[in-house]
Write a protein that holds these residues in place. Structure first.
Motif, mmCIF file in Angstrom:
data_model
loop_
_atom_site.group_PDB
_atom_site.id
_atom_site.type_symbol
_atom_site.label_atom_id
_atom_site.label_comp_id
_atom_site.label_asym_id
_atom_site.label_seq_id
_atom_site.Cartn_x
_atom_site.Cartn_y
_atom_site.Cartn_z
ATOM 1 N N LEU A 183 -2.142 -2.308 -9.537
ATOM 2 C CA LEU A 183 -3.156 -1.627 -8.732
ATOM 3 C C LEU A 183 -4.518 -2.303 -8.813
ATOM 4 C CD1 LEU A 183 -3.818 0.946 -7.054
ATOM 5 C CD2 LEU A 183 -4.410 2.032 -9.221
ATOM 6 N N PHE A 220 -7.989 1.797 -4.472
ATOM 7 C CA PHE A 220 -7.435 3.016 -3.887
ATOM 8 C C PHE A 220 -8.396 3.543 -2.831
ATOM 9 C CE2 PHE A 220 -9.997 4.462 -7.418
ATOM 10 C CZ PHE A 220 -10.545 5.668 -7.027
ATOM 11 N N ILE A 267 -5.955 8.776 -10.104
ATOM 12 C CA ILE A 267 -5.806 7.393 -9.628
ATOM 13 C C ILE A 267 -6.968 6.541 -10.126
ATOM 14 C CG2 ILE A 267 -5.625 5.914 -7.595
ATOM 15 C CD1 ILE A 267 -4.505 8.373 -6.092
ATOM 16 N N MET A 311 4.011 4.349 -9.883
ATOM 17 C CA MET A 311 3.812 3.673 -8.601
ATOM 18 C C MET A 311 2.752 2.572 -8.711
ATOM 19 S SD MET A 311 4.654 3.306 -5.425
ATOM 20 C CE MET A 311 5.315 4.718 -4.509
ATOM 21 N N SER A 312 1.755 2.792 -9.548
ATOM 22 C CA SER A 312 0.673 1.810 -9.694
ATOM 23 C C SER A 312 1.161 0.491 -10.282
ATOM 24 C CB SER A 312 -0.445 2.384 -10.572
ATOM 25 O OG SER A 312 -0.066 2.419 -11.944
ATOM 26 N N ALA A 343 2.411 -1.178 -6.641
ATOM 27 C CA ALA A 343 1.559 -1.190 -5.452
ATOM 28 C C ALA A 343 0.215 -1.833 -5.750
ATOM 29 C CB ALA A 343 1.352 0.232 -4.933
ATOM 30 N N HIS A 366 0.878 -1.179 0.000
ATOM 31 C CA HIS A 366 0.000 0.000 0.000
ATOM 32 C C HIS A 366 0.910 1.221 0.000
ATOM 33 C CE1 HIS A 366 -3.650 2.196 2.024
ATOM 34 N NE2 HIS A 366 -2.898 3.052 1.344
ATOM 35 N N LEU A 414 -3.223 2.168 -3.792
ATOM 36 C CA LEU A 414 -2.763 3.540 -3.630
ATOM 37 C C LEU A 414 -3.763 4.280 -2.760
ATOM 38 C CD1 LEU A 414 -1.645 4.548 -7.256
ATOM 39 C CD2 LEU A 414 -0.218 3.694 -5.388
ATOM 40 N N ILE A 429 2.554 8.864 -10.439
ATOM 41 C CA ILE A 429 1.445 8.089 -9.862
ATOM 42 C C ILE A 429 1.231 6.822 -10.672
ATOM 43 C CG2 ILE A 429 -1.025 8.084 -9.322
ATOM 44 C CD1 ILE A 429 -0.836 11.119 -8.960
ATOM 45 N N LYS A 475 1.232 5.529 -0.426
ATOM 46 C CA LYS A 475 0.578 6.827 -0.433
ATOM 47 C C LYS A 475 1.004 7.628 -1.665
ATOM 48 C CE LYS A 475 -1.924 6.961 3.294
ATOM 49 N NZ LYS A 475 -3.350 7.263 3.280
ATOM 50 N N VAL A 476 0.051 8.349 -2.228
ATOM 51 C CA VAL A 476 0.345 9.302 -3.291
ATOM 52 C C VAL A 476 0.522 10.668 -2.640
ATOM 53 C CG1 VAL A 476 -0.604 10.508 -5.300
ATOM 54 C CG2 VAL A 476 -0.869 8.019 -5.076
#
Length: 399
Positions: A225, A228, A193, A154-155, A158, A139, A161, A151, A141-142
């Motif tokens: 992902l 979120f 997101i 990162m997806s 993770a 998990h 998000l 973003i 954080k954005v």
């Protein structure tokens, strides 16, 4: 030392919620609820009764030096500034994972310098963890002001998000900070997101429809992902529960937001809100109940609003569903043998799983008494005033 860093950055990460009011439920059940400074027990109450089931997150900040001026945040006054390099974080996580002390990662960060620089360090950390072979839950954080490209990057690593909107509306949010833009930095990022999540879902569906199993095994990444979330602090300003519910339902209507977390405000020494009274933890708990009623029970915002008091807040001393029932006495009593699913869900103590069981059970035999309901798992203490059996109300409504 690395362990000292982890303890310090774990304590700093404790303000991010990843459990629905567990402190109160565990306490009521007589179960000790505590976490180390950087290992968080994210089991539900029922899961904690099974020793073999573990959900333990390494929960830390990458960095606690922050450019923002949030009036409630410990990072604005913390004198012990520290950070983890991506290699340090990845190595530490894999050490605790291999020793079965953690099962997943919850990673956030203060914004040190520019948001993109801080976000890049977080991405490098989770990327290294994936490269080391970890296939479990992450998990991340954005950060506000992080670029859309970061973003999206990162997806790729993770499973979940999140971005904290912190407040129910722009006016309340402006009381908390002067360095963040509620609409531009937070609400618009949720939409970003959401688009990434929907795009990922389409790719998964396409792969699921492919007949070539080799193609699927080569291209399907289960770490991408899948959901979120967001978080709202309650009690740091004078927002009402109605304000919070309005924001929450708007986000659910407009996006695929998985759920909303709540954090009861607690003053931190040295911050600008250090003299503000702490919010009652039961208010946090009632809002978690509301979120469940909206997402899992199928109740509407209008239904919940019917339970609000004159101050537009939920009652602290009784659960939300009980408040709704007491405000709608004309709907009761309800017969479990004949009521629809929607009607059964109105009864305090009746949840979706139990209602499903009742509907299946009554196909073969009639529900005659409390014992029949207790065998199903119904909390009779809550329900007894709102039901009738064999055409008779089981108890006088004690309103």
């Amino acid at each position: 030392m690395l362990l000292d860093k982890l303890k310090h950055l774990g304590t700093a990460a404790s303000y991010d919620s990843c459990g629905a009011g567990k402190r109160l439920r565990f306490r009521a059940a007589g179960i000790k609820y505590e976490n180390s400074s950087f290992i968080h027990n994210c089991n539900t109450l029922s899961e904690n009764q099974f020793p073999g089931h573990k959900c333990l997150l390494m929960k830390v900040l990458q960095d606690n030096t922050c450019m923002h001026d949030c009036k409630y945040c410990a990072n604005t006054t913390c004198k012990n500034k520290t950070s983890l390099e991506p290699t340090e974080l990845a190595s530490a996580f894999m050490h605790f994972y291999y020793n079965r002390e953690v099962t997943g990662l919850f990673l956030s960060s203060a914004v040190h310098g520019e948001a993109n620089q801080s976000m890049e360090k977080m991405i490098e950390s989770v990327k290294l963890i994936r490269q080391k072979g970890f296939l479990g839950y992450i998990h991340a954080k954005v950060l506000p002001e992080a670029s859309n490209d970061l973003i999206n990057e990162m997806s790729k690593y993770a499973n979940r998000l999140s971005i904290n909107i912190e407040s129910a509306n722009k006016s309340n949010f402006s009381e908390l900070t002067t360095t963040k833009n509620y609409k531009g930095d937070l609400l618009k990022k949720i939409k970003v997101i959401d688009k990434i999540k929907k795009k990922t879902e389409k790719a998964k569906i396409k792969l699921d429809n492919e007949n070539d199993l080799k193609f699927k095994s080569m291209n399907f990444d289960k770490n991408k992902l899948s959901s979120f979330t967001t978080q709202i602090i309650v009690g740091a300003t004078d927002e009402t529960d109605k304000d919070v519910i309005n924001r929450m339902t708007k986000l659910y209507d407009e996006t695929d937001l998985h759920r909303t977390y709540f954090s009861a405000f607690k003053p931190v020494s040295g911050t600008k809100l250090e003299n503000r009274l702490a919010e009652n933890e039961m208010r946090e708990h009632r809002l978690f109940e509301t979120d469940f009623l909206l997402r899992l029970y199928g109740f509407s915002k209008k239904d919940i609003f019917g339970a609000l008091g004159e101050n537009n807040n939920l009652a602290i001393n009784q659960d939300v569903k009980m408040s709704m029932a007491l405000k709608n006495k004309e709907l009761f009593p309800i017969d479990p043998n004949t009521a629809s699913e929607k009607e059964l869900l109105l009864i305090p103590g009746f949840g979706p799983k139990r209602v499903e069981t009742i509907i299946k059970e009554r196909e073969n035999k009639q529900i005659n008494n409390f014992l029949d309901l207790e065998k199903i798992g119904i909390k009779i203490r809550k329900a007894n005033n709102f039901i009738k059996l064999e055409g008779k109300q089981t108890n006088l409504l004690s309103f």
